[in-house]
Design a protein around this motif. Structure first.
Motif: not given
Length: 433
Positions: A348-353
């Protein structure tokens, strides 16, 4: 002298008794043995004991860190003195005409079609099969395209429209709720017939309660309340759990009810602010919640301890969340005028792209949606515009002036290649193609 007494500076404390060593409240000084406000006396703390709940390898009986305290009371029944005081307050309010326990307003259901059932006994909920599109399939369109113009407007609400939802899977019916306390059911793009009105249900909102309605009759089946304001509600999508639903409340809790008994069967109490959204993920084994505490939490179903907690100093509250059609991503409308993308599986990580910018939504819970083929992301904004981004490049492709006031929601029809539905605080619902 904050404590009412002080040492007498003119007396030699080594040669005088203790009572003559103080000025002011001498009795208080002797009682406290001369302790000052900066000194801490001995205090006793009895640690509250918790109910013992078996060993950790006993799954059915192990309570773990969420066990209740031995002296904890489940009930909230007032004592005789408290009840007497409450009765007096209620009687005074009734005399002044300010009774808080007002009788619920009358509920009405209006059917705008001639008959609720056709000649074959099918209700308006029946999914049509003669509209040129297979509305029963789970297959998605091969390619979606940008909508360019308005082709239809639904009216009927006298105040701003706060939310719209499409009928699950088929999308042949559109539900809208408004600040005029009405819920309307309408035909959608695939079944749009100008001379066929929608079936309309409406009811006055009850304070601090949840009402469940039958979509076929429009009648209220049951009500649920824990005397707190509900902000969001979601039924468990699994077929064997259709009787269970969760609601995010104003008191920071997520409450799980059993619709058959009307009882609370679980509480998820970890948030530090009102709960704004609940979204089921990972084949409905988990759900994600967001809150005014600017955090995102992931829960295992029926386990009241969050196993994932996401909160960064730079994060803002995210009052609108949508799961992508492929179930891999969560689109979160952030109050810093961005749409953030989190993974909906595993970490559940933030997708910085994948950060979508260019619109202004600060202060408004504008709902986000995806095109069925995952080519585009759509969202309304505070200026009443419909914004469309390219999923791969995050480029803002298209912007349409959709409403005179806030465009609070945008939905892409699950079976149409270029049809988008928007609603706004101007009371209108519009169809774009």
């Amino acid at each position: 002298m904050l404590s009412g007494y002080a040492l007498d500076p003119s007396v030699d404390t080594t040669s005088q008794n203790s009572s003559n060593s103080y000025i002011g409240a001498v009795d208080e000084a002797e009682k406290k043995k001369g302790l000052t406000v900066f000194e801490v006396g001995p205090k006793k703390h009895d640690k509250r004991k918790k109910v013992q709940g078996g060993e950790s390898d006993d799954i059915d009986n192990y309570l773990g860190p969420w066990a209740k305290y031995v002296d904890e009371k489940d009930g909230a029944k007032p004592s005789e003195e408290e009840q007497k005081e409450l009765d007096e307050i209620t009687a005074k309010r009734q005399k002044k005409g300010r009774n808080e326990e007002e009788a619920p307003a009358e509920e009405k259901t209006i059917l705008h079609v001639k008959d609720a059932y056709d000649y074959q006994g099918r209700s308006y909920l029946h999914v049509p099969q003669d509209v040129g599109i297979n509305l029963r399939t789970a297959d998605i369109p091969d390619k979606c395209y940008l909508p360019k113009k308005q082709i239809h407007v639904w009216t009927g609400h006298t105040k701003g429209v706060s939310a719209i939802r499409l009928f699950p899977v088929s999308g042949h019916l559109l539900l809208s709720c408004s600040m005029d306390c009405k819920i309307k059911v309408r035909n959608t793009p695939a079944t749009l017939t100008p001379d066929l009105p929608a079936c309309t249900h409406f009811a006055y909102q009850l304070r601090n309660s949840l009402s469940m309605y039958s979509p076929s009759t429009g009648q209220c089946i049951s009500r649920f309340t824990n005397r707190k304001v509900p902000y969001c509600v979601k039924f468990n999508p699994d077929e064997d759990k259709q009787n269970l639903f969760v609601a995010g409340m104003s008191d920071k809790k997520i409450v799980q009810w059993d619709a058959r008994t009307g009882e609370v069967v679980q509480e998820y109490d970890r948030h530090l602010g009102a709960v704004n959204t609940i979204t089921f993920v990972d084949e409905n084994r988990r759900f994600v919640s967001t809150s005014d505490d600017k955090s995102l939490r992931v829960w295992e179903w029926d386990i009241p301890v969050d196993f994932k907690y996401i909160a960064e100093p730079s994060m803002h509250s995210m009052p609108a969340v949508t799961l992508s059609p492929n179930g891999k991503w969560l689109a979160c409308q952030s109050m810093d005028n961005q749409i953030l993308i989190f993974g909906a599986q595993n970490r559940f990580r933030l997708n910085k792209k994948k950060i979508f910018k260019g619109h202004m939504v600060a202060g408004y819970a504008c709902q986000v949606d995806f095109s069925p083929d995952m080519s585009y992301v759509v969202s309304g904004d505070a200026d009443g515009k419909l914004n469309i981004w390219d999923w791969k490049t995050t480029k803002l492709y298209h912007r349409i002036k959709a409403h005179d006031k806030v465009c609070i929601s945008a939905l892409w029809h699950p079976h149409e290649t270029s049809k988008v539905i928007t609603c706004g605080w101007d009371g209108l619902i519009k169809l774009w193609d």
